[in-house]
Design a protein around this motif. Structure first.
Motif, PDB file in Angstrom:
ATOM      1  N   ALA A   5       0.830  -1.209   0.000  1.00 38.13           N
ATOM      2  CA  ALA A   5       0.000   0.000   0.000  1.00 38.13           C
ATOM      3  C   ALA A   5       0.865   1.261   0.000  1.00 38.13           C
ATOM      4  N   ALA A   6       1.938   1.264   0.773  1.00 39.25           N
ATOM      5  CA  ALA A   6       2.825   2.440   0.828  1.00 39.25           C
ATOM      6  C   ALA A   6       3.511   2.668  -0.515  1.00 39.25           C
ATOM      7  N   LEU A   7       3.962   1.591  -1.147  1.00 38.81           N
ATOM      8  CA  LEU A   7       4.601   1.725  -2.459  1.00 38.81           C
ATOM      9  C   LEU A   7       3.602   2.186  -3.516  1.00 38.81           C
ATOM     10  N   GLU A   8       2.393   1.678  -3.469  1.00 39.38           N
ATOM     11  CA  GLU A   8       1.360   2.098  -4.427  1.00 39.38           C
ATOM     12  C   GLU A   8       1.025   3.578  -4.243  1.00 39.38           C
ATOM     13  N   GLN A   9       0.920   4.012  -2.994  1.00 41.40           N
ATOM     14  CA  GLN A   9       0.641   5.427  -2.759  1.00 41.40           C
ATOM     15  C   GLN A   9       1.798   6.288  -3.255  1.00 41.40           C
ATOM     16  N   GLY A  10       3.014   5.845  -3.027  1.00 39.51           N
ATOM     17  CA  GLY A  10       4.179   6.573  -3.544  1.00 39.51           C
ATOM     18  C   GLY A  10       4.160   6.658  -5.056  1.00 39.51           C
ATOM     19  N   ARG A  11       3.799   5.538  -5.715  1.00 41.04           N
ATOM     20  CA  ARG A  11       3.711   5.524  -7.176  1.00 41.04           C
ATOM     21  C   ARG A  11       2.684   6.536  -7.671  1.00 41.04           C
ATOM     22  N   SER A  22      10.885   4.518 -11.951  1.00 42.47           N
ATOM     23  CA  SER A  22      12.264   4.487 -12.457  1.00 42.47           C
ATOM     24  C   SER A  22      13.016   5.780 -12.152  1.00 42.47           C
ATOM     25  N   ASP A  23      12.316   6.840 -11.745  1.00 42.10           N
ATOM     26  CA  ASP A  23      12.969   8.087 -11.338  1.00 42.10           C
ATOM     27  C   ASP A  23      13.437   8.051  -9.879  1.00 42.10           C
ATOM     28  N   VAL A  24      13.007   7.036  -9.134  1.00 40.94           N
ATOM     29  CA  VAL A  24      13.364   6.926  -7.718  1.00 40.94           C
ATOM     30  C   VAL A  24      14.798   6.432  -7.608  1.00 40.94           C
ATOM     31  N   THR A  25      15.632   7.175  -6.901  1.00 40.21           N
ATOM     32  CA  THR A  25      17.032   6.794  -6.715  1.00 40.21           C
ATOM     33  C   THR A  25      17.307   6.217  -5.337  1.00 40.21           C
ATOM     34  N   ARG A  26      16.437   6.534  -4.367  1.00 36.49           N
ATOM     35  CA  ARG A  26      16.624   6.022  -3.014  1.00 36.49           C
ATOM     36  C   ARG A  26      15.274   5.976  -2.321  1.00 36.49           C
ATOM     37  N   VAL A  27      15.098   4.982  -1.458  1.00 38.44           N
ATOM     38  CA  VAL A  27      13.905   4.877  -0.628  1.00 38.44           C
ATOM     39  C   VAL A  27      14.356   4.817   0.821  1.00 38.44           C
ATOM     40  N   ALA A  28      13.873   5.761   1.627  1.00 43.21           N
ATOM     41  CA  ALA A  28      14.107   5.720   3.068  1.00 43.21           C
ATOM     42  C   ALA A  28      12.952   4.956   3.677  1.00 43.21           C
ATOM     43  N   TYR A  29      13.260   3.942   4.434  1.00 40.88           N
ATOM     44  CA  TYR A  29      12.298   2.974   4.924  1.00 40.88           C
ATOM     45  C   TYR A  29      12.303   3.037   6.442  1.00 40.88           C
ATOM     46  N   LEU A  30      11.222   3.539   7.036  1.00 39.06           N
ATOM     47  CA  LEU A  30      11.060   3.563   8.492  1.00 39.06           C
ATOM     48  C   LEU A  30      10.123   2.431   8.868  1.00 39.06           C
ATOM     49  N   ILE A  31      10.485   1.661   9.863  1.00 34.68           N
ATOM     50  CA  ILE A  31       9.689   0.495  10.231  1.00 34.68           C
ATOM     51  C   ILE A  31       9.680   0.325  11.740  1.00 34.68           C
ATOM     52  N   THR A  32       8.545  -0.090  12.270  1.00 34.63           N
ATOM     53  CA  THR A  32       8.446  -0.303  13.713  1.00 34.63           C
ATOM     54  C   THR A  32       8.591  -1.780  14.079  1.00 34.63           C
ATOM     55  N   PRO A  68      -0.998   6.917  12.470  1.00 39.48           N
ATOM     56  CA  PRO A  68      -1.223   6.053  13.632  1.00 39.48           C
ATOM     57  C   PRO A  68      -1.396   4.584  13.218  1.00 39.48           C
ATOM     58  N   HIS A  69      -0.822   3.684  13.972  1.00 39.11           N
ATOM     59  CA  HIS A  69      -0.912   2.230  13.775  1.00 39.11           C
ATOM     60  C   HIS A  69      -0.160   1.731  12.544  1.00 39.11           C
ATOM     61  N   ALA A  70       0.551   2.599  11.860  1.00 41.21           N
ATOM     62  CA  ALA A  70       1.356   2.144  10.725  1.00 41.21           C
ATOM     63  C   ALA A  70       2.615   1.457  11.241  1.00 41.21           C
ATOM     64  N   VAL A  71       3.093   0.483  10.494  1.00 42.39           N
ATOM     65  CA  VAL A  71       4.359  -0.166  10.837  1.00 42.39           C
ATOM     66  C   VAL A  71       5.437   0.164   9.811  1.00 42.39           C
ATOM     67  N   ILE A  72       5.035   0.794   8.694  1.00 42.72           N
ATOM     68  CA  ILE A  72       5.962   1.126   7.610  1.00 42.72           C
ATOM     69  C   ILE A  72       5.688   2.546   7.127  1.00 42.72           C
ATOM     70  N   GLU A  73       6.770   3.289   6.918  1.00 40.15           N
ATOM     71  CA  GLU A  73       6.661   4.610   6.292  1.00 40.15           C
ATOM     72  C   GLU A  73       7.804   4.717   5.300  1.00 40.15           C
ATOM     73  N   LEU A  74       7.509   5.172   4.100  1.00 40.09           N
ATOM     74  CA  LEU A  74       8.513   5.280   3.041  1.00 40.09           C
ATOM     75  C   LEU A  74       8.668   6.723   2.604  1.00 40.09           C
ATOM     76  N   ALA A  75       9.882   7.081   2.245  1.00 41.36           N
ATOM     77  CA  ALA A  75      10.158   8.373   1.612  1.00 41.36           C
ATOM     78  C   ALA A  75      10.925   8.082   0.332  1.00 41.36           C
ATOM     79  N   PHE A  76      10.426   8.572  -0.783  1.00 36.82           N
ATOM     80  CA  PHE A  76      11.089   8.389  -2.075  1.00 36.82           C
ATOM     81  C   PHE A  76      11.963   9.594  -2.373  1.00 36.82           C
ATOM     82  N   TYR A  77      13.150   9.336  -2.861  1.00 38.96           N
ATOM     83  CA  TYR A  77      14.052  10.381  -3.346  1.00 38.96           C
ATOM     84  C   TYR A  77      14.146  10.204  -4.853  1.00 38.96           C
TER      85      TYR A  77
END
Length: 85
Positions: A5-11, A22-32, A68-77
């Motif tokens: 779901a996080a990757l789809e929202q980022g897309r 294909s423009d994404v060069t880095r993904v910062a991945y926060l996880i609980t 709230p209640h998320a276990v994954i958060e992504l940031a695309f560069y």
């Protein structure tokens, strides 16, 4: 699955800016929950079939993500193609 779901929202956010995965060069991945990371590897490979961007993995404390209640958060560069012209 929160990773999918996080990757789809980022897309979708990228597409709104006329960018693609294909423009994404880095993904910062926060996880609980560290167990979630291994489950995300196949999802990353599907979403980035040509080349996997650099990944930065950070284990965050419970309740520290922006949703709230998320276990994954992504940031695309990304790097816009015209930046190289």
């Amino acid at each position: 699955d929160q990773c999918q779901a996080a990757l789809e929202q980022g897309r979708m956010l990228l597409e709104a800016e006329q960018l693609t995965m294909s423009d994404v060069t880095r993904v910062a991945y926060l996880i609980t929950d560290a167990d979630e990371f291994s489950a995300c590897v196949p999802v990353f490979r599907r979403m980035f079939p040509q080349m996997l961007p650099a990944l930065t993995f950070t284990w965050a404390g419970s309740g520290t993500l922006s949703v709230p209640h998320a276990v994954i958060e992504l940031a695309f560069y990304v790097e816009r193609p015209e930046a190289f012209l």
